[in-house]
Scaffold this motif. Structure first.
Motif, PDB file in Angstrom:
ATOM      1  N   ALA A 179      59.158   8.585 -21.027  1.00 32.70           N
ATOM      2  CA  ALA A 179      60.147   7.879 -20.203  1.00 32.70           C
ATOM      3  C   ALA A 179      59.706   6.436 -20.003  1.00 32.70           C
ATOM      4  N   TRP A 180      60.670   5.534 -19.978  1.00 38.38           N
ATOM      5  CA  TRP A 180      60.413   4.121 -19.688  1.00 38.38           C
ATOM      6  C   TRP A 180      61.157   3.742 -18.410  1.00 38.38           C
ATOM      7  N   ARG A 181      60.438   3.187 -17.460  1.00 35.51           N
ATOM      8  CA  ARG A 181      61.038   2.767 -16.192  1.00 35.51           C
ATOM      9  C   ARG A 181      61.690   1.393 -16.343  1.00 35.51           C
ATOM     10  N   CYS A 182      62.846   1.237 -15.693  1.00 38.29           N
ATOM     11  CA  CYS A 182      63.560  -0.044 -15.676  1.00 38.29           C
ATOM     12  C   CYS A 182      63.944  -0.345 -14.232  1.00 38.29           C
ATOM     13  N   ASP A 183      63.536  -1.509 -13.732  1.00 31.59           N
ATOM     14  CA  ASP A 183      63.758  -1.847 -12.330  1.00 31.59           C
ATOM     15  C   ASP A 183      64.952  -2.756 -12.090  1.00 31.59           C
ATOM     16  N   ASP A 184      65.521  -3.312 -13.153  1.00 28.66           N
ATOM     17  CA  ASP A 184      66.687  -4.181 -13.001  1.00 28.66           C
ATOM     18  C   ASP A 184      67.475  -4.193 -14.306  1.00 28.66           C
ATOM     19  N   HIS A 185      68.602  -4.883 -14.305  1.00 24.51           N
ATOM     20  CA  HIS A 185      69.489  -4.862 -15.473  1.00 24.51           C
ATOM     21  C   HIS A 185      68.834  -5.513 -16.687  1.00 24.51           C
ATOM     22  N   ALA A 186      68.084  -6.589 -16.452  1.00 29.06           N
ATOM     23  CA  ALA A 186      67.454  -7.293 -17.576  1.00 29.06           C
ATOM     24  C   ALA A 186      66.430  -6.398 -18.278  1.00 29.06           C
TER      25      ALA A 186
END
Length: 433
Positions: A179-186
């Motif tokens: 899994a890869w975490r993403c904290d914002d749209h960019a």
């Protein structure tokens, strides 16, 4: 060789087990069988920690489960080494897919322990797993299935989120990370582009990140036969590495947790399931629900926890494949499994974050405990595991650094593309002036 040396003649007469792929979980299964004098062979093209066990009688290299010759290789192996009638056990996802999809052909030679593809696919593919969970009324994290980057760009979701591979057959940075975490749209757009370059875009699942670390993750593990549990336990994956959502568990302990057991059994009964299985859940403190994450229809990392909890998964599976009647059993609580060096790292990070005290960490050592690689009667895998672990930690650190660089490079490129028209307009105006 096994606990007692097996002669070639006895080897030919004894029904053993061929474990295909996997790492520490396969090692745990091999020890469970080998300690009972059951011959074990190991076949792998990747992780080879199990081959160093004294309980592996023979080990083989091969082109791997995704090679076009894989089925012919397995069939030929049985005739070349007199493995006809042996139990065939999948240690990894790609191996599960191969064996399950060719269930009929392989069953003509081996005693296949995984379910046929029409059943296994519901565990193998997260998209199908969540589809079935929804039909059964089992909770799971809010998930999206974007078709392409444009879908992702238009997505209205709450951060943080994670990107997951729907299936884990290919070997690359995305499938290894889980899994890869993403904290914002960019960061989501950048990570999605990376993932789509490694796997088919249709095989990417975007999912809400349920807060909490390993202590919020639970697993139901067992051996099933024709839609009923024969041996089972429930465990809490108390620590993992990395700490927030783990590539692997580092400290797992058996517990009693009825909601997890009930939900897992509902899912498996709906499939009339047979074979080894681990069903993963995460407790969502926001709504007080246990949510289904994964179903693994093959060996899992901490299989070795079973025997000290009173349920030897490997031996139960082997007996079922022979057609023996086995009385159902449940593992007892308060025993533990540890991946020693990785758990030192995970525990250290939790102590620094103020989430774990040294006293609580030491309490874990007082429980009946089994280790991922080391065993008193089989020490070599533990010795071999240490340099492999150090190399993998360093490699993973480098991989994370590369991902961080790509994300920020992508962000910078987007900003430049956004600002370029303004700059051109400004310089154009100056020239006119």
């Amino acid at each position: 060789m096994g606990a007692e040396a097996i002669s070639d003649a006895a080897f030919d007469r004894t029904i053993g087990a061929l474990i295909v792929g996997g790492a520490h979980g396969s090692l745990g299964l091999a020890r469970g069988l080998g300690r009972r004098g059951i011959p074990v062979c190991f076949l792998s093209d990747d992780h080879r920690i199990a081959k160093y066990s004294r309980y592996i009688d023979r080990d083989f290299d091969w082109p791997g489960p995704t090679d076009e010759s894989a089925l012919a290789f397995l069939l030929g192996l049985a005739s070349r080494h007199r493995l006809d009638g042996w139990a065939l056990i999948a240690g990894g996802d790609a191996e599960l897919q191969l064996i399950s999809q060719h269930h009929a052909e392989l069953s003509s030679v081996y005693r296949v322990t995984v379910p046929p593809w029409e059943i296994a696919r519901w565990a193998h593919d997260k998209r199908l797993t969540y589809q079935r969970a929804a039909a059964l009324g089992i909770d799971y994290p809010k998930s999206y299935h974007p078709r392409d980057l444009q879908d992702v760009a238009q997505l209205d979701c709450r951060f943080p989120v994670v990107l997951k591979p729907a299936v884990r057959v290919q070997r690359n940075a995305f499938t290894r990370a889980k899994a890869w975490r993403c904290d914002d749209h960019a960061s989501l757009l950048a990570r999605y582009e990376q993932a789509a370059a490694l796997v088919d875009s249709q095989c990417i699942v975007l999912q809400e990140l349920i807060p909490g670390g390993g202590s919020a993750q639970f697993s139901y593990a067992g051996v099933w036969n024709r839609g009923s549990p024969v041996a089972s336990l429930v465990a809490r994956r108390t620590r993992q590495y990395p700490v927030e959502f783990g590539y692997t568990s580092t400290f797992v302990e058996t517990v009693e947790q009825g909601e997890v057991e009930d939900a897992a059994c509902r899912f498996l009964r709906s499939l009339d399931y047979s074979g080894l299985v681990e069903v993963e859940f995460k407790y969502d403190r926001r709504d007080g629900r246990y949510k289904l994450l994964d179903v693994n229809a093959r060996a899992w990392t901490w299989c070795a926890l079973g025997p000290i909890a009173g349920v030897d998964f490997a031996h139960v599976l082997w007996r079922i494949t022979k057609g023996e009647a086995v009385e159902p059993s449940r593992g007892h609580a308060n025993v533990a499994w540890m991946h020693g060096m990785r758990d030192v790292v995970a525990a250290g990070q939790e102590m620094l974050a103020g989430k774990l005290s040294p006293l609580s960490y030491m309490r874990g050592w007082r429980k009946p405990l089994v280790f991922a690689a080391f065993a008193k009667d089989d020490p070599l895998p533990g010795v071999v595991d240490l340099p492999i672990l150090v190399w993998r930690l360093l490699a993973r650190g480098a991989e994370i650094a590369r991902g961080f660089f790509k994300i920020h490079s992508s962000r910078l490129a987007r900003r430049c593309r956004t600002r370029r028209p303004r700059l051109d307009a400004f310089t154009g105006a100056r020239r006119k002036g």
